[in-house]
Each structure stands twice: as structure tokens, then as C-alpha cells.
Write a protein that holds these residues in place. Structure first.
Motif, short mmCIF file in Angstrom:
data_model
loop_
_atom_site.label_atom_id
_atom_site.label_comp_id
_atom_site.label_asym_id
_atom_site.label_seq_id
_atom_site.Cartn_x
_atom_site.Cartn_y
_atom_site.Cartn_z
N LYS A 56 6.28 -3.34 -6.99
CA LYS A 56 4.84 -2.10 -6.21
C LYS A 56 6.02 -1.90 -5.40
O LYS A 56 7.40 -2.56 -4.52
N SER A 57 6.37 -0.35 -4.89
CA SER A 57 7.34 -0.41 -3.78
C SER A 57 6.81 -0.13 -2.40
O SER A 57 5.57 -0.55 -2.01
N THR A 58 7.93 -0.27 -1.57
CA THR A 58 7.81 -0.39 -0.10
C THR A 58 9.00 0.18 0.07
O THR A 58 10.35 0.52 -0.21
N PHE A 59 8.75 0.22 1.86
CA PHE A 59 10.35 0.86 2.57
C PHE A 59 10.81 0.32 2.58
O PHE A 59 11.49 0.30 3.35
N ARG A 60 10.94 -1.11 2.65
CA ARG A 60 12.37 -2.45 3.20
C ARG A 60 13.52 -2.44 2.44
O ARG A 60 13.07 -2.36 0.85
N ASP B 211 5.78 -10.83 -1.06
CA ASP B 211 4.94 -10.65 -0.13
C ASP B 211 4.18 -10.19 -0.23
O ASP B 211 2.80 -10.11 1.02
N GLU B 212 4.28 -8.28 -0.10
CA GLU B 212 3.51 -7.40 -0.19
C GLU B 212 2.62 -7.32 -1.32
O GLU B 212 2.00 -6.35 -1.57
N PHE B 213 2.70 -7.54 -2.02
CA PHE B 213 2.47 -7.66 -3.95
C PHE B 213 1.86 -9.18 -4.49
O PHE B 213 2.78 -9.61 -5.17
N ILE C 125 2.28 9.17 3.10
CA ILE C 125 3.28 9.11 4.04
C ILE C 125 3.57 10.91 5.01
O ILE C 125 3.81 12.01 4.28
N LYS D 193 -1.73 -7.72 4.25
CA LYS D 193 -0.20 -7.69 3.86
C LYS D 193 0.12 -8.45 2.71
O LYS D 193 0.94 -8.05 2.44
N ASP E 238 17.03 -10.49 8.59
CA ASP E 238 16.16 -9.65 9.75
C ASP E 238 16.12 -10.65 10.32
O ASP E 238 15.62 -10.61 12.09
N TYR E 239 14.81 -11.87 9.97
CA TYR E 239 13.64 -12.07 10.73
C TYR E 239 13.74 -13.89 9.64
O TYR E 239 13.60 -13.37 8.90
N ASP F 265 2.89 1.94 -2.62
CA ASP F 265 2.58 1.73 -2.12
C ASP F 265 0.89 1.83 -1.28
O ASP F 265 0.03 2.93 -2.00
N TYR F 266 0.06 0.68 -1.04
CA TYR F 266 -1.11 0.72 -0.68
C TYR F 266 -0.98 1.59 0.95
O TYR F 266 -0.53 0.89 2.51
N SER G 11 4.04 4.15 7.53
CA SER G 11 4.26 6.09 7.02
C SER G 11 5.64 5.88 7.80
O SER G 11 6.51 6.78 6.87
#
Lengths: 234, 131
Positions: free
Chosen positions: B78-82, B8-10, B112, A46, B32-33, B103-104, A83
Motif C-alpha cells: 500500500k502507498s503511504t506518505f512516509r 505497519d499501515e498495511f 488529498i 492505523k 525519527d522515532y 492509501d486508505y 492528506s
């Protein structure tokens, strides 16, 4: 009940050393058991400390594809959710599809009941998992599925409330994996709802926790009985 | 100065990547959280493990302050979907040279993919993974 490895202090070097002794074939056979041979890599993956592809390369050097396929599939679940999140970020907090439980989304409560938040539900094993989540920030995947199914189907709470709550506590909380897995259990991102019974918990958890049947009546019954109880409109 | 922007992802820059690592706890990016103190403490531990400089506050403002003292030539992350991070990266790109690492993913080619069920996805990537 504590996890075998303290995920909160598991470093990259320790993880790579652990992977040297990791056997994906044994993982495939035992992964659903609370004391099964699992990788404990989720928090490191993660946070980008260890990468999926790196794990794949390490396993590939030592084991055949047939021996490793189930483990690779589990790594790929994370990619699948990710994805989908890249293509549909709006779905992270919205139902991908309708519930397939015979109920509408509006039939589910918005908030987590107090007894769940306080680990004081009528069901002993659920309280054990809730306590472990709060105390360690980690749960075995099967325990996560039990908790999610309990919250959504046994207690009729919206998956979003549970997902948000997991994201608060989980050290490995990944928004795509977490939220879409909750939707998978809820049936808003799957063809049917996931649920369980006491017999299933006994099979996979009794080696790790002491289960008192009289304190788990809420989840006791055959799959047919529980399905009829949880989804009377189906 | 080349800056590696951790989040947090990187939390671990790739081994061959040179640059000063920085980790910013930014409440604006935590939408959101919420996360527990234990999660924050864990991320702190990870940032320390890689010797990152740790800050708390608005990412853009903190980078601006750093830039005034020690000009930033490039930011790598790093790129992300967020969405909130995508917006931040777009904003950073207007001021700094930004390199977004991919992204990893397990599969290295076109990870994708349009798939609504896991096995649709798996059947597409397994050809790359088989050996």
C-alpha cells in the motif's frame, strides 16, 4: 484505570461485532468523557485491519447522516492529517507555523523532563494518564489532549519530544495523526493553543478516575487565570 | 510467486487479494522515532492473525533471498506518505514488478486536498459523504 476494551488483542472480527452495537449519535454526545461510547478502532485503522471507508459504509447502512456526522468528522480528521502529510511530509517533525503562545520555538525544552517520563509530576491526573499510556499503549483522545497540553504549555517542552514519546508507546501511533495533533495542541498547526483546567478534567473524567483536588493544584484555576499564567506575553 | 508486503499501515491484505503475505521488521524503516516492545509485540500479533511469514532485517536483502529460492513475480503493498517507505518502494520497483494500492481514505475521490484547517478539508469531502 484501564480502557473498556483491551486494544492490544482487539481483532478485526471483534471490532466488526462491536460496530454492530455502536451508536454514532451516542458517540457524539459522550465521546469526550473517558467512559464515553467510543469506537476503540484507532489501532485497527492505523494498521489497516479495518478501513475508514469500511466503517463509514457499516454506519451508513444503519444510521442517518445527521446521527453519524460527528463520528464521520472524527474519522475525517485522520484523513485531513494524512492528506496534509502526503503534500508536506517535511512538516511531520517541523513546526507548520509559529507558536501562537507568545513564545518562540527556542523557548521550549528539547527533552521530556524526568518526572514526566517517570509519571511523577506534581499533578495526580497527569500521572494517572502517563501510567495508563505506559502500561496499556492506549489513551482516550481527551486524555491525549490533556497530556499534550500539559507537556507543551504547562511544562514548556517542544511538541516534538512529546510526539516522539507518544509514538513509542501508542499501539495506534499514526505519524500524521499523532504529530499533527500535537502541533494542533501546541498551536503550530492551529490558530490558538489548546489548554485545559482541573474543572474540565473533573467534568469529563471523574466518572472513571478518582481526582484529588489538592494533588492537582498545578492545573487548578479558571481559564482566564491559567491563560494568564501560561501565556503571559499574549 | 506473488508477494503481499505487509507493514505497519498495511497489516491485513484485502480479502480478494491472492499472494503470500510477508511482514518484515526492518529497523531501517523505523526512523525519527522508536517504538516500544509492546508495539512490536502487537504488530507481531497482527501479522500472525493473517498468517504472514515474519522476518527481521533489511527488507531489500530479505526479499532478495526469498527471490533466489522462489522467484517473486509481483509485490503488492500500500502507498503511504512516509518518505522512508516511498524510497523503499522506488528501490523495489527497479527490481520487481510492484503494485501500490491506494492509501486508505474515507472519501474515495481526490482525498488529498490542499487545506490547512480541518473544516476547509471537511467542507470539501462532505459532499461525497452525505446521503
Amino acid at each position: 484505570m484501564q480502557p473498556v476494551i483491551d486494544v492490544s488483542s482487539f481483532t478485526r472480527n471483534q471490532a466488526l461485532e462491536y460496530l454492530n452495537n455502536f451508536n454514532p449519535a451516542l458517540y457524539a454526545k459522550t465521546r469526550n468523557y473517558l467512559n464515553g461510547h467510543i469506537s476503540y478502532l484507532s489501532a485497527l485503522i492505523k494498521h489497516g485491519i479495518v478501513q475508514n471507508r469500511e466503517v463509514y459504509d457499516l454506519i451508513r447502512n444503519k444510521f442517518s447522516f445527521a446521527e453519524s456526522e460527528k463520528f464521520f468528522q472524527e474519522l475525517a480528521w485522520r484523513d485531513f492529517w494524512r492528506s496534509y502529510a502526503h503534500q508536506h511530509p517535511q512538516s511531520l517533525w517541523q513546526d507548520v507555523e509559529d507558536y501562537k503562545t507568545g513564545f518562540q520555538a527556542s523557548d521550549y525544552a528539547q527533552e521530556l523532563p524526568e518526572d514526566i517520563q517517570q509519571s511523577q509530576t506534581p499533578t495526580q491526573v497527569i500521572n494517572i494518564f502517563l501510567n495508563q499510556l505506559r502500561n496499556t499503549g492506549y489513551l482516550h483522545n481527551h486524555a491525549r489532549m490533556y497530556l499534550a497540553a500539559y507537556i507543551v504549555h504547562f511544562r514548556k517542552v517542544k511538541w516534538q519530544a512529546g510526539a516522539r514519546w507518544f509514538m513509542y508507546y501508542l499501539l495506534d501511533g499514526d505519524l500524521a495523526s499523532n504529530n499533527f495533533s500535537w502541533q494542533w495542541v501546541a498551536s503550530t498547526f492551529a490558530q490558538k493553543p489548546y489548554f485545559f483546567n482541573l474543572e474540565n478534567v473533573q467534568k469529563y473524567c471523574s466518572q472513571s478516575i478518582s481526582i484529588i483536588p489538592e494533588e492537582n493544584k498545578e492545573i487548578d484555576g479558571s481559564y482566564e487565570e491559567i491563560s494568564a499564567r501560561l501565556f503571559p506575553n499574549l | 510467486m506473488r508477494l503481499v508486503l505487509l507493514y505497519d499501515e498495511f497489516m491485513c491484505p484485502p480479502e480478494n487479494l491472492e499472494g503470500k503475505s510477508i511482514y518484515i521488521v526492518d529497523p531501517n524503516l523505523q526512523q525519527d522515532y522508536e517504538v516500544s516492545p509492546k508495539v512490536l509485540e502487537y504488530r507481531h500479533f497482527l501479522a500472525k492473525e493473517v498468517g504472514a511469514e515474519i522476518h527481521q532485517g533489511d527488507t531489500f536483502q530479505i526479499l532478495e533471498t526469498i527471490h533466489k529460492i522462489n522467484p517473486i513475480s509481483e509485490i503488492i503493498t500500500k502507498s503511504t506518505f512516509r518518505t522512508e517507505y516511498k524510497q523503499l518502494f522506488e528501490k523495489l520497483q527497479q527490481t520487481y514488478q510492484l503494485e501500490l494500492l491506494p492509501d486508505y481514505f474515507l472519501s474515495t475521490e481526490n482525498p488529498i486536498l490542499p487545506a490547512k484547517r480541518f473544516f476547509q478539508y471537511w467542507n470539501k469531502i462532505v459532499k461525497q459523504l452525505k446521503y
